[in-house]
Design a protein around this motif. Structure first.
Motif, PDB file in Angstrom:
ATOM      1  N   ARG A 151      -1.706   9.698  -6.377  1.00  0.00           N
ATOM      2  CA  ARG A 151      -3.147   9.994  -6.528  1.00  0.00           C
ATOM      3  C   ARG A 151      -3.718  10.512  -5.210  1.00  0.00           C
ATOM      4  N   ALA A 152      -3.256   9.932  -4.096  1.00  0.00           N
ATOM      5  CA  ALA A 152      -3.740  10.376  -2.780  1.00  0.00           C
ATOM      6  C   ALA A 152      -3.385  11.838  -2.560  1.00  0.00           C
ATOM      7  N   LYS A 153      -2.184  12.207  -3.008  1.00  0.00           N
ATOM      8  CA  LYS A 153      -1.747  13.609  -2.873  1.00  0.00           C
ATOM      9  C   LYS A 153      -2.716  14.526  -3.602  1.00  0.00           C
ATOM     10  N   LYS A 154      -3.040  14.137  -4.851  1.00  0.00           N
ATOM     11  CA  LYS A 154      -3.935  14.977  -5.664  1.00  0.00           C
ATOM     12  C   LYS A 154      -5.304  15.105  -5.018  1.00  0.00           C
ATOM     13  N   ARG A 155      -5.704  14.083  -4.269  1.00  0.00           N
ATOM     14  CA  ARG A 155      -7.023  14.123  -3.623  1.00  0.00           C
ATOM     15  C   ARG A 155      -6.975  14.764  -2.238  1.00  0.00           C
ATOM     16  N   GLY A 156      -5.810  15.208  -1.844  1.00  0.00           N
ATOM     17  CA  GLY A 156      -5.677  15.824  -0.520  1.00  0.00           C
ATOM     18  C   GLY A 156      -5.691  14.819   0.612  1.00  0.00           C
ATOM     19  N   LEU A 157      -5.356  13.570   0.294  1.00  0.00           N
ATOM     20  CA  LEU A 157      -5.399  12.533   1.328  1.00  0.00           C
ATOM     21  C   LEU A 157      -4.012  12.147   1.836  1.00  0.00           C
ATOM     22  N   ALA A 158      -2.984  12.742   1.220  1.00  0.00           N
ATOM     23  CA  ALA A 158      -1.629  12.341   1.603  1.00  0.00           C
ATOM     24  C   ALA A 158      -1.349  12.733   3.049  1.00  0.00           C
ATOM     25  N   GLY A 159      -0.678  11.853   3.754  1.00  0.00           N
ATOM     26  CA  GLY A 159      -0.254  12.170   5.120  1.00  0.00           C
ATOM     27  C   GLY A 159      -1.342  11.962   6.171  1.00  0.00           C
ATOM     28  N   LEU A 160      -2.550  11.615   5.740  1.00  0.00           N
ATOM     29  CA  LEU A 160      -3.595  11.359   6.738  1.00  0.00           C
ATOM     30  C   LEU A 160      -3.280  10.061   7.472  1.00  0.00           C
ATOM     31  N   PRO A 161      -3.359  10.067   8.812  1.00  0.00           N
ATOM     32  CA  PRO A 161      -3.099   8.810   9.522  1.00  0.00           C
ATOM     33  C   PRO A 161      -4.118   7.727   9.166  1.00  0.00           C
ATOM     34  N   SER A 162      -5.297   8.155   8.706  1.00  0.00           N
ATOM     35  CA  SER A 162      -6.336   7.157   8.393  1.00  0.00           C
ATOM     36  C   SER A 162      -6.043   6.389   7.107  1.00  0.00           C
ATOM     37  N   LEU A 163      -5.089   6.835   6.306  1.00  0.00           N
ATOM     38  CA  LEU A 163      -4.763   6.120   5.067  1.00  0.00           C
ATOM     39  C   LEU A 163      -3.305   5.668   5.113  1.00  0.00           C
ATOM     40  N   GLN A 164      -3.098   4.374   5.119  1.00  0.00           N
ATOM     41  CA  GLN A 164      -1.742   3.818   5.260  1.00  0.00           C
ATOM     42  C   GLN A 164      -1.407   2.942   4.053  1.00  0.00           C
ATOM     43  N   TRP A 165      -0.192   3.073   3.540  1.00  0.00           N
ATOM     44  CA  TRP A 165       0.256   2.290   2.381  1.00  0.00           C
ATOM     45  C   TRP A 165       1.256   1.247   2.869  1.00  0.00           C
ATOM     46  N   VAL A 166       0.995   0.011   2.543  1.00  0.00           N
ATOM     47  CA  VAL A 166       1.836  -1.072   3.062  1.00  0.00           C
ATOM     48  C   VAL A 166       2.224  -2.007   1.914  1.00  0.00           C
ATOM     49  N   GLU A 167       3.527  -2.243   1.771  1.00  0.00           N
ATOM     50  CA  GLU A 167       3.960  -3.216   0.764  1.00  0.00           C
ATOM     51  C   GLU A 167       3.871  -4.601   1.408  1.00  0.00           C
ATOM     52  N   GLY A 168       3.152  -5.501   0.782  1.00  0.00           N
ATOM     53  CA  GLY A 168       3.021  -6.819   1.407  1.00  0.00           C
ATOM     54  C   GLY A 168       2.315  -7.805   0.510  1.00  0.00           C
ATOM     55  N   ASN A 169       2.470  -9.058   0.884  1.00  0.00           N
ATOM     56  CA  ASN A 169       1.942 -10.166   0.096  1.00  0.00           C
ATOM     57  C   ASN A 169       0.647 -10.675   0.729  1.00  0.00           C
ATOM     58  N   ALA A 170      -0.388 -10.812  -0.098  1.00  0.00           N
ATOM     59  CA  ALA A 170      -1.691 -11.299   0.379  1.00  0.00           C
ATOM     60  C   ALA A 170      -1.578 -12.655   1.067  1.00  0.00           C
ATOM     61  N   GLU A 171      -0.537 -13.405   0.716  1.00  0.00           N
ATOM     62  CA  GLU A 171      -0.396 -14.757   1.283  1.00  0.00           C
ATOM     63  C   GLU A 171       0.234 -14.750   2.675  1.00  0.00           C
ATOM     64  N   HIS A 172       0.906 -13.672   3.023  1.00  0.00           N
ATOM     65  CA  HIS A 172       1.554 -13.586   4.351  1.00  0.00           C
ATOM     66  C   HIS A 172       1.396 -12.149   4.835  1.00  0.00           C
ATOM     67  N   LEU A 173       0.254 -11.838   5.356  1.00  0.00           N
ATOM     68  CA  LEU A 173      -0.008 -10.438   5.729  1.00  0.00           C
ATOM     69  C   LEU A 173       0.697 -10.075   7.027  1.00  0.00           C
ATOM     70  N   ASP A 174       1.233  -8.868   7.030  1.00  0.00           N
ATOM     71  CA  ASP A 174       1.934  -8.408   8.213  1.00  0.00           C
ATOM     72  C   ASP A 174       0.955  -7.619   9.107  1.00  0.00           C
ATOM     73  N   PHE A 175      -0.153  -8.245   9.428  1.00  0.00           N
ATOM     74  CA  PHE A 175      -1.143  -7.634  10.308  1.00  0.00           C
ATOM     75  C   PHE A 175      -1.519  -8.662  11.369  1.00  0.00           C
ATOM     76  N   LYS A 176      -1.885  -8.119  12.533  1.00  0.00           N
ATOM     77  CA  LYS A 176      -2.176  -9.014  13.661  1.00  0.00           C
ATOM     78  C   LYS A 176      -3.461  -9.803  13.442  1.00  0.00           C
ATOM     79  N   ASP A 177      -3.562 -10.917  14.129  1.00  0.00           N
ATOM     80  CA  ASP A 177      -4.803 -11.702  14.126  1.00  0.00           C
ATOM     81  C   ASP A 177      -5.945 -10.813  14.601  1.00  0.00           C
ATOM     82  N   GLU A 178      -7.096 -10.999  14.004  1.00  0.00           N
ATOM     83  CA  GLU A 178      -8.331 -10.348  14.459  1.00  0.00           C
ATOM     84  C   GLU A 178      -8.157  -8.848  14.695  1.00  0.00           C
ATOM     85  N   SER A 179      -7.511  -8.187  13.733  1.00  0.00           N
ATOM     86  CA  SER A 179      -7.278  -6.749  13.893  1.00  0.00           C
ATOM     87  C   SER A 179      -8.131  -5.901  12.941  1.00  0.00           C
ATOM     88  N   MET A 180      -8.826  -6.523  12.008  1.00  0.00           N
ATOM     89  CA  MET A 180      -9.538  -5.755  10.974  1.00  0.00           C
ATOM     90  C   MET A 180     -11.050  -5.971  11.038  1.00  0.00           C
TER      91      MET A 180
END
Ligand SMILES: C[S@@+](CC[C@H](N)C(=O)[O-])C[C@H]1O[C@@H](n2cnc3c(N)ncnc32)[C@H](O)[C@@H]1O
Length: 297
Positions: A151-180
């Protein structure tokens, strides 16, 4: 940078939390339980993860069309409302968990672009080629993410650094503390096995001042409307699921899981227990869905 700072301040101010604080109440942690609900069935925690995975793998290709049909298109307005509460701003670091096929992330990016375009008209010198905006779509299910990427491709958003796709579990997020700066979860949290763990993770990854927003199917209490809504949910939705997606059971689960989800008040308490402050919620369409909000302060 000056513009970015101003926008950030403006965004924060216009999205300030109100002083109405909901008191945290005692909640029991589902982390201690070994049985949990999968719709109306009791299953083991391990089974739930597997079954939820199967549901979304099965519905992924028809997910978007089914969303429009089941909600009569209203899910788009509900997501707009969610994103308007978030007040996205250029440079924002945003995490959309259980982001599935990307609806909320696309809306967040579009909102950021609108703010950016407006500000560039006023202050063209502030154009910044290296925009640090990052919107992450995190989902446990690769099939849902794959549909999102198409869908991102169709909207012309594919490959933008501002949009990142990450496979992950809400219970154990692979993001740093206080990063969002922001965290959203739309129609996702009721599928998570340990909601309390997901809420704690949301709190962990948010910066101080960051906002948690959750859009979820909720509880209708208005007599008359409740009966109509129940009839629609249990008679129509699984039948449409069968007809359109060839999968009645997954849609039966979606309806049942909504009924098993905590009430608006109870869920607000759980959010407060995870450490969020100024916890509030807004019912939409009489409580068919609710948007819960909290700040990490
Ligand atoms: C009903 S869909 C919502 C998708 C999207 N947020 C939307 O509103 O259209 C629920 C999503 O939650 C994801 N999900 C379920 N359990 C999850 C978990 N533990 N962690 C991350 N995502 C999960 C599913 O894979 C699915 O994509």
């Amino acid at each position: 940078m000056a513009l970015r700072h101003t926008l950030r301040q403006f965004s924060r101010k216009s999205c300030m939390f109100s002083p109405r604080l909901l008191q945290a109440r005692n909640t029991s942690s589902s982390a201690e339980s070994h049985a949990t609900s999968f719709g109306f069935r009791q299953v083991s925690e391990e089974q739930k993860g597997k079954l939820v995975g199967e549901v979304f793998e099965s519905v992924a290709s028809k997910y978007d069309v089914m969303n429009d049909l089941m909600s009569l298109g209203l899910h788009r307005l509900w997501k707009d409302r969610l994103v308007s509460k978030l007040c996205p701003f250029p440079g924002m670091q945003h995490l959309d968990v259980a982001g599935g096929t990307g609806d909320v992330a696309f809306d967040v990016l579009e909102a950021i672009n609108r703010v950016e375009q407006r500000s560039l008209q006023v202050l063209p010198a502030e154009a910044d080629a290296e925009d640090e905006t990052r919107v992450y779509v995190c989902d446990i299910n690769p099939a849902m993410l794959e549909v999102g990427k198409q869908r991102a491709k169709k909207r012309g958003l594919a490959g933008l650094p501002s949009l990142q796709w990450v496979e992950g579990n809400a219970e154990h997020l692979d993001f740093k503390d206080e990063s969002m700066d922001g965290y959203t979860i739309a129609f996702g949290i009721r599928n998570v096995t340990h909601i309390d763990r997901a809420l704690k993770e949301a709190h962990r990854v948010l910066k101080k001042g960051g906002r948690f927003l959750c859009l979820e199917l909720s509880h209708v209490s208005m007599p008359g409307f409740k009966q109509i809504y129940d009839m629609y949910s249990f008679a129509v939705i699984p039948a449409v699921g069968q007809y359109v997606a060839g999968d009645r059971n997954s849609y039966q689960y979606l309806v049942e899981s909504a009924r098993k989800f905590p009430t608006q008040e109870r869920f607000a308490s759980m959010i407060a227990d995870a450490g969020f402050q100024d916890v509030q919620y807004e019912n939409l369409v009489g409580g068919v869905v609710a948007i819960h909000s909290g700040f990490k302060l």
